[in-house]
Design an enzyme around this catalytic site. Structure first.
Site, short mmCIF file in Angstrom:
data_model
loop_
_atom_site.label_atom_id
_atom_site.label_comp_id
_atom_site.label_asym_id
_atom_site.label_seq_id
_atom_site.Cartn_x
_atom_site.Cartn_y
_atom_site.Cartn_z
CE1 TYR A 141 -3.23 -2.78 0.01
CE2 TYR A 141 -3.76 -2.31 2.29
CZ TYR A 141 -3.97 -3.04 1.14
OH TYR A 141 -4.92 -4.02 1.12
CE LYS A 192 1.08 -17.33 -2.08
NZ LYS A 192 0.60 -18.72 -2.37
CG ASP A 225 -1.84 -20.09 -0.52
OD1 ASP A 225 -1.02 -20.10 0.42
OD2 ASP A 225 -1.66 -20.70 -1.59
CG ASP A 249 -7.05 -4.58 3.94
OD1 ASP A 249 -8.06 -4.58 4.67
OD2 ASP A 249 -6.90 -3.79 3.00
CG ASP A 253 -12.16 -7.04 6.14
OD1 ASP A 253 -11.65 -6.50 7.15
OD2 ASP A 253 -12.79 -6.40 5.28
#
Ligand code: NAD
Length: 355
Positions: A141, A192, A225, A249, A253
């Site tokens: 970001y 990852k 994942d 993020d 959620d």
């Protein structure tokens, strides 16, 4: 010396839910002798209306010199088409950056009384108590270069840069390990590393910090994942989940969604020890229900509970408030988002009655 809490009520339902926190503070003062210096300032659309900017330099300075900052929410349709620097949400990003709050703590707790409100089966979520520690000031970001270029054939190329330094990973890893020691003593670090260089560095740095300082804490590395699958399948296997800005993020959620309503979920953003924390419900300004008395104030009340614990050095009052919220829910207190009929202030009453 009493500590200082800066309240930023914000827009939409922000002022409605923060008002309930102010009522809770009054009860703690009167019934428990709690001393707290409470200040407030304009923020978001309310600040744009009054002085043309979503947050003034003076408010930023006051936030940095307070012990904790508690905000409601910002934004709304009135400012949706304003230039980027005149949008309420820019005030929030600016505030986070200025306060250097790099560790975002997002608990996902399933209160027993609400286990049937989850999208998962009761047995998978009842008793769930996991904590995300998401890196908040770095990663994709913020990384440079970023942009959208026009290619010679007229098509476009959009790109962002995922970048982390050793120091950025170390400081958030310390927060996660120290938190785990106060909980079930387990950290799962999510990245990852199989396909990303920044993920590989993340794994190496977390491993080193663990070896040097926290070998008493159980550490596992989980590919992000796979973590998504595990959160949807068997979330109770986790305790503290440490991850970067982007994965945090998305995955927090997902974890929040399985606990029931967005109106219940608090968060804390912390920086270096001794610096003020920024506390906020994870929901937005909810323009669709603003002014109707329908907002659930528990996310804001529980954000204040996190401030008592992490910045205001009153874990005793935090325990008391947390217990009061659970007792109110156990007795059937429900706002509309939880399938009940209480309005915002009646939900405040229910918590206050337990205090
Ligand atoms: P939102 O969280 O405001 O609302 C999503 C849905 O959840 C709505 O149906 C709303 O009624 C409901 N909801 C939210 N909080 C609730 C509560 N306490 N009790 C009961 N129901 C609740 O998200 P949105 O609609 O996508 O965004 C609205 C505005 O808020 C936008 O301007 C957005 O940019 C802003 N926003 C601000 C923050 C923040 O200040 N931290 C966070 C997210 C969104």
């Amino acid at each position: 010396m009493s500590k200082t809490l800066l309240l930023l009520h914000g827009d939409g339902i922000g002022p409605e839910v923060i008002t309930q926190v102010e009522r809770v503070i009054d009860v703690l003062r009167v019934s428990y002798g709690f001393k707290l210096n409470v200040e407030s300032a304009l923020f978001g659309g309310a600040s744009i209306n009054a002085c043309g900017v979503p947050i003034s330099d003076e408010t930023i300075a006051r936030a940095k010199s307070a012990d904790a900052v508690l905000m409601g929410a910002v934004g709304g349709p009135k400012w949706a088409n304003a230039p980027r620097d005149k949008r309420p949400e820019m005030g929030l990003l600016n505030l986070r950056k200025e306060m250097v709050v790099f560790a975002n703590l997002r608990p996902a707790i399933c209160f027993d009384a609400l286990a049937d409100a989850s999208s998962l089966k009761r047995e998978l979520v009842a008793g769930l108590d996991i904590m995300f520690v998401r890196e908040l000031c770095g990663g994709v970001y913020f990384g440079q270069p970023r942009g959208i270029d026009v290619l010679p054939d007229g098509s476009k190329r959009g790109y962002d840069t995922q970048v982390y330094t050793t120091g950025e990973i170390e400081r958030v890893a310390h927060v996660a390990f120290e938190l785990a020691r106060k909980r079930k003593n387990r950290v799962a670090s999510l990245e990852k590393s199989n396909v990303m260089e920044s993920g590989l560095l993340w794994r190496q740095v977390v491993t080193q910090i663990h070896q040097d300082y926290y070998s008493d804490v159980a550490l596992e590395h989980v590919l992000a994942d796979n973590a998504a699958m595990q959160i949807a399948r068997a979330p109770k296997q986790f305790d503290v989940l440490l991850t970067d800005n982007l994965f945090g993020d998305v995955l927090s959620d997902l974890a929040a969604a399985i606990t029931g309503s967005i109106g219940l979920l608090p968060s804390a953003a912390l920086g270096e020890k001794g610096k003020p924390g920024l506390y906020e419900p994870i929901h937005g300004s909810a323009p669709d229900i603003a002014g109707k008395g329908l907002a659930n104030p528990l996310a804001a009340i529980l954000s204040f509970e996190m401030a008592l614990r992490n910045s205001l050095e009153r874990e005793d009052l935090a325990d008391l408030l947390y217990t009061a919220v659970i007792a109110a829910l156990n007795k059937g207190a429900r706002t509309k988002d939880l399938g009940g009929t209480l309005n915002t202030s009646q939900m405040g009453d229910a918590v206050i009655a337990e205090l």
